[in-house]
Design an enzyme around this catalytic site. Structure first.
Site, PDB file in Angstrom:
ATOM      1  N   ASP A  21      -4.615   3.385   0.690  1.00 45.35           N
ATOM      2  CA  ASP A  21      -5.440   4.137   1.748  1.00 45.35           C
ATOM      3  C   ASP A  21      -6.759   4.356   1.435  1.00 45.35           C
ATOM      4  O   ASP A  21      -7.836   4.127   1.898  1.00 45.35           O
ATOM      5  CB  ASP A  21      -4.566   5.551   2.137  1.00 45.35           C
ATOM      6  CG  ASP A  21      -5.086   6.383   3.346  1.00 45.35           C
ATOM      7  OD1 ASP A  21      -5.823   5.742   4.094  1.00 45.35           O
ATOM      8  OD2 ASP A  21      -4.556   7.523   3.390  1.00 45.35           O
ATOM      9  N   SER A  62       4.942   2.662   1.580  1.00 43.05           N
ATOM     10  CA  SER A  62       5.851   3.793   0.963  1.00 43.05           C
ATOM     11  C   SER A  62       6.221   3.587  -0.543  1.00 43.05           C
ATOM     12  O   SER A  62       6.731   4.241  -1.148  1.00 43.05           O
ATOM     13  CB  SER A  62       6.963   4.199   1.744  1.00 43.05           C
ATOM     14  OG  SER A  62       6.588   4.763   2.966  1.00 43.05           O
ATOM     15  N   GLY A  75      -4.227   5.668  -3.494  1.00 39.23           N
ATOM     16  CA  GLY A  75      -3.628   4.253  -3.281  1.00 39.23           C
ATOM     17  C   GLY A  75      -4.406   3.231  -2.232  1.00 39.23           C
ATOM     18  O   GLY A  75      -5.664   3.137  -2.121  1.00 39.23           O
ATOM     19  N   GLY A 101       4.437   3.337  -3.096  1.00 39.29           N
ATOM     20  CA  GLY A 101       3.407   3.658  -4.282  1.00 39.29           C
ATOM     21  C   GLY A 101       3.723   5.199  -4.309  1.00 39.29           C
ATOM     22  O   GLY A 101       5.024   5.744  -4.894  1.00 39.29           O
ATOM     23  N   ILE A 102       2.845   6.105  -4.070  1.00 39.69           N
ATOM     24  CA  ILE A 102       2.758   7.684  -4.051  1.00 39.69           C
ATOM     25  C   ILE A 102       4.072   8.006  -3.420  1.00 39.69           C
ATOM     26  O   ILE A 102       4.369   9.222  -3.805  1.00 39.69           O
ATOM     27  CB  ILE A 102       1.544   8.038  -3.585  1.00 39.69           C
ATOM     28  CG1 ILE A 102       0.406   7.654  -4.229  1.00 39.69           C
ATOM     29  CG2 ILE A 102       1.624   9.603  -3.715  1.00 39.69           C
ATOM     30  CD1 ILE A 102      -1.252   7.704  -3.746  1.00 39.69           C
ATOM     31  N   TYR A 103       4.448   7.470  -2.529  1.00 38.11           N
ATOM     32  CA  TYR A 103       5.819   7.884  -1.627  1.00 38.11           C
ATOM     33  C   TYR A 103       7.145   7.444  -2.181  1.00 38.11           C
ATOM     34  O   TYR A 103       8.050   7.908  -1.563  1.00 38.11           O
ATOM     35  CB  TYR A 103       5.818   7.507  -0.044  1.00 38.11           C
ATOM     36  CG  TYR A 103       4.407   8.419   0.863  1.00 38.11           C
ATOM     37  CD1 TYR A 103       3.768   9.256   0.084  1.00 38.11           C
ATOM     38  CD2 TYR A 103       4.346   8.047   2.025  1.00 38.11           C
ATOM     39  CE1 TYR A 103       2.884  10.060   0.806  1.00 38.11           C
ATOM     40  CE2 TYR A 103       3.251   8.756   2.783  1.00 38.11           C
ATOM     41  CZ  TYR A 103       2.678   9.544   2.232  1.00 38.11           C
ATOM     42  OH  TYR A 103       1.509  10.407   2.916  1.00 38.11           O
ATOM     43  N   ILE A 121      -5.559  -5.981  -0.695  1.00 41.03           N
ATOM     44  CA  ILE A 121      -5.482  -5.998   0.755  1.00 41.03           C
ATOM     45  C   ILE A 121      -6.729  -5.799   1.671  1.00 41.03           C
ATOM     46  O   ILE A 121      -7.257  -6.542   2.379  1.00 41.03           O
ATOM     47  CB  ILE A 121      -4.540  -5.051   1.414  1.00 41.03           C
ATOM     48  CG1 ILE A 121      -3.924  -5.766   2.726  1.00 41.03           C
ATOM     49  CG2 ILE A 121      -4.862  -3.770   1.602  1.00 41.03           C
ATOM     50  CD1 ILE A 121      -2.548  -5.249   3.356  1.00 41.03           C
TER      51      ILE A 121
HETATM   52  P1  ADP Z   1       2.346   5.100  -0.212  1.00 41.56           P
HETATM   53  O1  ADP Z   1       1.845   6.362  -0.137  1.00 41.56           O
HETATM   54  O2  ADP Z   1       2.580   4.556   1.352  1.00 41.56           O
HETATM   55  O3  ADP Z   1       3.542   4.827  -1.024  1.00 41.56           O
HETATM   56  P2  ADP Z   1       0.302   3.501  -1.760  1.00 41.56           P
HETATM   57  O4  ADP Z   1      -1.018   3.231  -1.448  1.00 41.56           O
HETATM   58  O5  ADP Z   1       0.610   4.707  -2.855  1.00 41.56           O
HETATM   59  O6  ADP Z   1       1.027   4.198  -0.311  1.00 41.56           O
HETATM   60  O7  ADP Z   1       1.212   2.574  -2.254  1.00 41.56           O
HETATM   61  C1  ADP Z   1       1.738   1.522  -1.367  1.00 41.56           C
HETATM   62  C2  ADP Z   1       1.545   0.302  -1.926  1.00 41.56           C
HETATM   63  O8  ADP Z   1       0.248  -0.144  -1.995  1.00 41.56           O
HETATM   64  C3  ADP Z   1       2.125   0.147  -3.384  1.00 41.56           C
HETATM   65  O9  ADP Z   1       2.931  -0.865  -3.648  1.00 41.56           O
HETATM   66  C4  ADP Z   1       0.815  -0.014  -4.107  1.00 41.56           C
HETATM   67  O10 ADP Z   1       0.845  -0.780  -5.283  1.00 41.56           O
HETATM   68  C5  ADP Z   1       0.030  -0.946  -3.011  1.00 41.56           C
HETATM   69  N1  ADP Z   1      -1.426  -0.860  -3.257  1.00 41.56           N
HETATM   70  C6  ADP Z   1      -2.345   0.107  -3.800  1.00 41.56           C
HETATM   71  N2  ADP Z   1      -3.561  -0.413  -3.592  1.00 41.56           N
HETATM   72  C7  ADP Z   1      -3.692  -1.562  -2.956  1.00 41.56           C
HETATM   73  C8  ADP Z   1      -4.708  -2.471  -2.511  1.00 41.56           C
HETATM   74  N3  ADP Z   1      -5.861  -2.289  -2.647  1.00 41.56           N
HETATM   75  N4  ADP Z   1      -4.058  -3.594  -1.856  1.00 41.56           N
HETATM   76  C9  ADP Z   1      -2.786  -3.758  -1.676  1.00 41.56           C
HETATM   77  N5  ADP Z   1      -1.813  -2.802  -2.030  1.00 41.56           N
HETATM   78  C10 ADP Z   1      -2.195  -1.718  -2.659  1.00 41.56           C
END
Ligand code: ADP
Length: 170
Positions: free
Chosen positions: A33, A120, A31, A122-124, A10
């Site tokens: 963030d 949410s 992730g 990913g890590i959540y 993204i």
């Molecule tokens: P959360 O804590 O809300 O779960 P995460 O960042 O761990 O947030 O994950 C949310 C989603 O973002 C996941 O599906 C993960 O695969 C995706 N993600 C991780 N890195 C990126 C990125 N650079 N661009 C887009 N999506 C990403």
């Protein structure tokens, strides 16, 4: 309002706003963030700190907007997704609030093109199929839809991408 689906990082998307799956501290994390803060630079963190100093932490389901720093987007909308804990209804409502409140902020800031990650999931640990349903339904039911030209769902992993392909009927 056009719905688009892409598989990408993204931080590379040139939209008016990209959405960050932040945590309530607003001070960065792992992730997506971590990627946004790393590539967007210090301007984003400075703006987040200023918001924290003014309003404190960002509650789950709420959203705030900052500069996108060095990223190709204009703004980052930081929203705090729920950590999945099995309380389905509560978690689902909070995730819907993330999409809804991000879109509200987008409209307030005259954002025409907005890109969402899979908040949410990913890590959540929010179940991906449920999260995709909520994302698509909330966007489709947004009352001020005509004010947004395009919503881009940005998937990072194959599982989410394939779910969205199915659910969007592409
Ligand atoms: P959360 O804590 O809300 O779960 P995460 O960042 O761990 O947030 O994950 C949310 C989603 O973002 C996941 O599906 C993960 O695969 C995706 N993600 C991780 N890195 C990126 C990125 N650079 N661009 C887009 N999506 C990403």
């Amino acid at each position: 309002m056009i719905l688009e689906l892409i598989k990408a990082d993204i931080t590379t998307i040139k939209a008016d706003a990209i959405v960050n799956a932040a945590n309530s501290s607003l001070l960065g994390g792992g992730g997506v963030d971590g990627a946004i803060h790393r590539k967007g630079g210090k301007a984003i963190l400075d703006a987040c700190v200023a918001i924290r100093n003014k309003q404190g932490q960002c509650k789950t389901g709420n959203a705030v907007i900052t500069t996108a720093g060095n990223l190709p987007a204009k703004y980052v909308i930081h929203t705090v997704g729920p950590v999945w804990n099995g309380e389905s209804e509560k978690n689902e409502n909070l995730l819907a609030a993330c999409y809804h409140n991000s879109l509200m902020l987008a409209v307030e800031n005259e954002v025409k093109v907005i890109a969402f990650p899979n908040i949410s999931t990913g890590i959540y640990h929010f179940p991906k199929h449920k999260a995709a349903d909520i994302a698509i339904t909330t966007v489709n039911h947004f009352a001020d839809k005509e004010k947004i030209e395009k919503v881009i769902f940005v998937c990072f992993d194959d599982e989410n991408y394939n779910l969205y392909l199915q659910k969007l009927g592409i």
